[in-house]
Design a protein around this motif. Sequence first.
Motif, short mmCIF file in Angstrom:
data_model
loop_
_atom_site.label_atom_id
_atom_site.label_comp_id
_atom_site.label_asym_id
_atom_site.label_seq_id
_atom_site.Cartn_x
_atom_site.Cartn_y
_atom_site.Cartn_z
N SER A 114 0.41 -1.38 0.02
CA SER A 114 0.19 -0.19 -0.08
C SER A 114 0.99 1.17 0.21
N ALA B 112 1.19 2.78 -3.56
CA ALA B 112 0.51 3.14 -4.01
C ALA B 112 -0.14 4.37 -3.71
N SER C 240 2.66 -3.92 -5.05
CA SER C 240 1.54 -3.14 -5.52
C SER C 240 -0.14 -3.76 -5.16
N GLU C 241 -0.64 -2.79 -5.21
CA GLU C 241 -2.23 -3.23 -6.07
C GLU C 241 -2.23 -2.28 -7.24
N TRP D 151 -11.93 0.92 -2.37
CA TRP D 151 -11.19 0.56 -3.27
C TRP D 151 -11.11 1.38 -4.59
N THR E 212 -7.46 2.95 -5.15
CA THR E 212 -6.59 1.99 -6.17
C THR E 212 -6.98 1.98 -7.70
N PHE F 12 -1.43 -9.42 -5.51
CA PHE F 12 -0.98 -8.68 -6.32
C PHE F 12 -0.08 -9.75 -7.19
#
Length: 295
Positions: A109, A112, A133-134, A216, A219, A244
């Motif tokens: 995160s 992100a 990561s996302e 969400w 992201t 991921f």
Amino acid sequence: MTTAAPETALAAAPVSLVDVGDSALAHRVLGAGPDLVFIHGWPLHGLTWRHIVPALAARYRCHVFDLPGTGASQWTPEVVCTVRRHAERVVAAVHELGLDRFALVGHDSGAAIGRHVAAALGDRVWANVVAGSEIPASRPLLLRLLIAAGQLPGGMGGFKMLLRSPFLRQTRLGWGACFADPERAEGEFHALFGQDLLDHPRRVEGQRLLARDWDWADTDALAAAHAQMTGPTLLLWGLGDPYFPAGEARRMAPSFGGGARFVCRPDGRLFVHEEHPAWFAHEAGRFLDAHRPAG
């Protein structure tokens, strides 16, 4: 009897607090040269960079933050901990520190958050390292389960129960999904990130904040953020990352406005920087050296 984490140069660095309005970020700085800002992921804190920063500090000035709710940061339970709100805090912190131009190194995160920072600050961010990561529009099952568990009343209590058992914390319910070798969840790592939560109940509640406030949309908005980023990006991944997926990460590389290169470690998972720190520092350092600003 608990095992104490060994002292590292980063852990020994003095900790200051950077006021960002609704909280204060713990800040460590090590090295000299162009500025690098390191942003940790969940449920870790800034000392996850303890083996990376010393390898780069000979030629870069490395700034390491603890986000609100983690490590030595200061916060209240009312603080909102979304990805975008954290990005705003990092922007406020670099303003407060007077960092004119810098590169970002983020994981999970934290990466992100870093991409939203890079999109907001444009040319001030001269390069980006994004690790495990996302991915926009991606909803991997393990990630959804982890967030849902963190949002349940008492959900972090269950996580503490996992942390107390060496067997359980090495399974996919614990840290086992994050390491190719689950035994890496023990020793130094457990002392810093597992036992730390067991010893400090307030930090358990702090780590829950990101799951509690998860959105969400933050992201998914990374797709637009990528297009706005002007500096080059290095994507460092573990091939076995179950949160991921590496294939999806590779496919998002063309979306970065400043260009991106994807590098994958076959024997890595989500915590590839913890499991293979020398490799991570080498790849990140080589990339940053190639793009560091003149002068």
